[in-house]
Design a protein around this motif. Structure first.
Motif, PDB file in Angstrom:
ATOM      1  N   ALA A  50      11.165  -0.415  -4.186  1.00 58.52           N
ATOM      2  CA  ALA A  50      11.347  -0.521  -5.643  1.00 58.52           C
ATOM      3  C   ALA A  50      10.036  -0.938  -6.307  1.00 58.52           C
ATOM      4  N   PRO A  51       9.690  -0.292  -7.446  1.00 61.27           N
ATOM      5  CA  PRO A  51      10.502   0.581  -8.297  1.00 61.27           C
ATOM      6  C   PRO A  51      10.517   2.060  -7.905  1.00 61.27           C
ATOM      7  N   VAL A  52       9.857   2.419  -6.812  1.00 59.22           N
ATOM      8  CA  VAL A  52       9.957   3.795  -6.328  1.00 59.22           C
ATOM      9  C   VAL A  52      11.400   4.037  -5.876  1.00 59.22           C
ATOM     10  N   PRO A  63       4.018  12.782   3.842  1.00 59.08           N
ATOM     11  CA  PRO A  63       3.874  13.052   5.278  1.00 59.08           C
ATOM     12  C   PRO A  63       3.091  11.945   5.971  1.00 59.08           C
ATOM     13  N   ARG A  64       3.374  11.777   7.251  1.00 58.19           N
ATOM     14  CA  ARG A  64       2.798  10.659   8.008  1.00 58.19           C
ATOM     15  C   ARG A  64       1.272  10.647   7.960  1.00 58.19           C
ATOM     16  N   ASN A  65       0.654  11.813   8.012  1.00 59.22           N
ATOM     17  CA  ASN A  65      -0.810  11.820   8.052  1.00 59.22           C
ATOM     18  C   ASN A  65      -1.432  11.405   6.723  1.00 59.22           C
ATOM     19  N   ALA A  66      -0.565  11.259   5.672  1.00 58.19           N
ATOM     20  CA  ALA A  66      -1.097  10.808   4.393  1.00 58.19           C
ATOM     21  C   ALA A  66      -1.032   9.300   4.248  1.00 58.19           C
ATOM     22  N   ILE A  67      -0.308   8.622   5.175  1.00 61.84           N
ATOM     23  CA  ILE A  67      -0.169   7.172   5.073  1.00 61.84           C
ATOM     24  C   ILE A  67      -1.418   6.491   5.620  1.00 61.84           C
ATOM     25  N   PRO A 106       0.816  -1.229   0.000  1.00 60.46           N
ATOM     26  CA  PRO A 106       0.000   0.000   0.000  1.00 60.46           C
ATOM     27  C   PRO A 106       0.844   1.271   0.000  1.00 60.46           C
ATOM     28  N   LEU A 107       1.974   1.243   0.719  1.00 57.79           N
ATOM     29  CA  LEU A 107       2.835   2.416   0.771  1.00 57.79           C
ATOM     30  C   LEU A 107       3.431   2.715  -0.601  1.00 57.79           C
ATOM     31  N   ARG A 108       3.825   1.693  -1.334  1.00 53.84           N
ATOM     32  CA  ARG A 108       4.363   1.907  -2.678  1.00 53.84           C
ATOM     33  C   ARG A 108       3.310   2.513  -3.590  1.00 53.84           C
ATOM     34  N   ARG A 109       2.074   2.052  -3.463  1.00 52.40           N
ATOM     35  CA  ARG A 109       1.004   2.615  -4.298  1.00 52.40           C
ATOM     36  C   ARG A 109       0.771   4.078  -3.972  1.00 52.40           C
ATOM     37  N   GLU A 110       0.795   4.406  -2.676  1.00 53.80           N
ATOM     38  CA  GLU A 110       0.590   5.804  -2.286  1.00 53.80           C
ATOM     39  C   GLU A 110       1.708   6.689  -2.818  1.00 53.80           C
ATOM     40  N   LEU A 111       2.931   6.215  -2.693  1.00 54.67           N
ATOM     41  CA  LEU A 111       4.077   6.999  -3.165  1.00 54.67           C
ATOM     42  C   LEU A 111       4.032   7.173  -4.677  1.00 54.67           C
TER      43      LEU A 111
END
Length: 552
Positions: free
Chosen positions: A533-535, A548-552, A272-277
């Motif tokens: 990766a791939p980010v 930012p943390r509040n966006a995770i 999920p973090l990779r998708r958000e980034l």
């Protein structure tokens, strides 16, 4: 049946405290701990927390050689160290220290591997067989006849480990065993130790600052903080420990539970973090370069046709190189690639078969006398103690101020920034390896040289200390200094370097921005880059800046 065999504990600490005469506080306080047979235990803690003292008690080095007073009881394979000196434990305990060269007693690799077995009076046929097995196990068969002093720091580390393995100890104690190894070499050594644990039931106790390399192999973590000890599974201890590898810092930031300790588990948690980034920053690679990257490509040091030969070995092969002023450049590559030889040639004191080196004004450092060179080019070698010769930390700092023409207290202030809390009256030889390195670096930086060269500067440093060192080097770069760091520490490179140079067999095989060179390399990619990766982000701080943390 021995007490050890009946109880199943390889090491037992019972209410153990250690007091050194020169210290106001105990090095260890009321330690109660059992280490089981066939267990791989990782000891962690800040520099100076008491890790080395804990390890020293296991083979009786503390207090028999170090002095001080040990209260309580330490049993190793059923033997009480109060009545058994290190020589009485040599048949069951093998020890590898932080400085391999300091522990060598022979001249060549093969002789060193055989020496421990000679002391145990093993038959020659057994000795020969074990030497061959160990040479193959550690991948150093081609070095069998090599003089120990001619080896790179990483090669010396492997020989030191091998010299212990040949005696087939039941318990191995290793202090920073991978500190001088390249990533591939470190993996090979750790894989070897893991095989010893799982296939032969050997008990292994490791103290290591580069947790990102070791934690996934550990059965249990022992954290030492201000002389007190707690222990548990890696995930339990790292959840709130004072030090943690980047993968744990990323997990804490993202709120993953349980915390992953391997790249595989972290990648699963990070989907999920990779998708958000990727969604928030389609061109997220633009976030990766440091915000204070140099604006001017003006060279701070240049080499043309630089060649270094050591006998028949070509260490540096006709290298052309330009390193920008106001930048931090990391020099990477496997052990023996020629990194140290290149640094010494750039400094002007190392061997140089041919070629030229120029500082910004065209001066070749080799043409300068030592007092002049000190203010132009500073070098911190792998063996930091080579530059320490006075009887106290304060005397070293005062001497550095005088020789550099700086106001009194300049070196002390630098040292306090790099490694807080070192008493000025302490003898430099009594410092930990990380503290020694910090002192040498402070001495070198006192002269404010325009070019700063560092060879493996993070050996013995914990994560906060590396962060402080990185901040110091970044400040130097912002002030216009040229910084070149030879290192195997990919996590340090990720937080400090603008550019990366990769060497192999004396040649430069890659040179470019850090994100371009290390993010795409399976060997040199930092943990965050592997997880995301791939980010193309390299550090947790870059993740914080990008999302930012509040966006995770």
């Amino acid at each position: 049946m021995t007490a050890y065999e009946s109880l199943g504990a390889a090491v037992r600490f019972s209410n153990v405290s250690v007091h050194y005469p020169e210290s106001a506080t105990p090095a260890l306080t009321d330690v109660n701990l059992e280490i089981d047979e066939g267990e791989l235990v990782l000891v962690i803690g800040r520099t100076g927390s008491g890790k080395s003292t804990l390890l020293g008690t296991i083979n009786g080095h503390v207090p028999h050689f170090t002095g001080g007073r040990l209260s309580g009881r330490v049993e190793v394979m059923g033997r009480d160290i109060a009545t058994h000196r290190p020589r009485d434990l040599a048949d069951v305990v093998g020890v590898v220290g932080q400085d391999p060269l300091a522990g060598f007693v022979t001249d060549t690799v093969e002789e060193e591997l055989a020496y421990g077995m000679e002391q145990l009076a093993l038959p020659p046929a057994t000795m020969r067989k074990r030497v061959e097995e160990t040479l193959d196990l550690l991948g150093i068969a081609d070095l069998r006849a090599a003089p120990l002093r001619d080896l790179s720091g990483g090669q010396q580390q492997r020989v030191a480990i091998g010299s212990v393995l040949t005696t087939h100890p039941r318990l191995l104690v290793l202090d920073e065993p991978t500190s001088a190894l390249d990533p591939t070499g470190a993996e090979e050594v750790l894989a070897t130790l893991t095989r010893l644990v799982h296939d032969l039931g050997v008990t292994v106790v490791i103290a290591e600052h580069r947790l990102e390399r070791v934690v996934q192999y550990a059965d249990r973590l022992v954290e030492v903080a201000d002389g007190r000890v707690r222990h548990g599974s890696p995930a339990e201890i790292l959840a709130d420990s004072a030090i943690a590898p980047p993968i744990i810092e990323l997990g804490r930031y993202a709120g993953w539970s349980p915390l992953p300790v391997t790249i595989r588990d972290a990648r699963r948690a990070a989907a999920p973090l990779r998708r958000e980034l990727a969604g928030a920053f389609p061109t997220v690679a633009e976030v990766a370069p440091p915000p204070d990257a140099p604006a001017s490509p003006a060279p701070g040091v240049t080499a043309r046709g630089l060649r270094v030969d050591h006998g028949r070995v070509r260490a540096v092969a006709d290298v052309d190189l330009a390193v920008a002023a106001g930048s931090v450049t990391a020099l990477m590559g496997r052990n023996g690639a020629g990194k140290s030889s290149l640094l010494w040639a750039l400094h002007g004191t190392g061997a140089r078969t041919s070629g030229r080196v120029h500082l910004a004004d065209g001066t070749d450092p080799a043409s300068l006398k030592p007092p002049q060179r000190r203010s132009r080019v500073g070098l911190v070698p792998q063996s930091a103690t080579d530059l320490l010769y006075l009887d106290s930390v304060g005397a070293e700092c005062d001497q550095a101020d005088q020789e550099s023409g700086q106001p009194p207290g300049t070196c002390s202030a630098l040292l306090a920034d790099l490694a807080p809390g070192i008493p000025h009256q302490r003898h430099p030889r009594d410092l930990s390896e990380g503290q020694k390195l910090a002192l040498v670096l402070a001495v070198q930086l006192t002269a404010r040289p325009e070019v700063v060269l560092l060879d493996e500067p993070t050996r013995g440093l914990d994560y906060p200390a590396k962060d402080r060192l990185a901040a110091t080097l970044r400040r130097l770069a912002r002030d216009g200094h040229t910084v070149v760091v030879s290192t195997h520490d990919v996590e340090f490179v990720a937080i400090v370097a603008d550019e990366v140079i990769v060497m192999a067999e004396g040649e430069i095989v890659a040179h470019g921005p850090s994100a371009d060179v290390i993010a795409s390399s399976p060997a040199f990619a930092p943990q965050v880059a592997k997880v995301l990766a791939p980010v193309r982000l390299l550090t947790v701080d870059q993740v914080r800046a990008a999302l930012p943390r509040n966006a995770i």
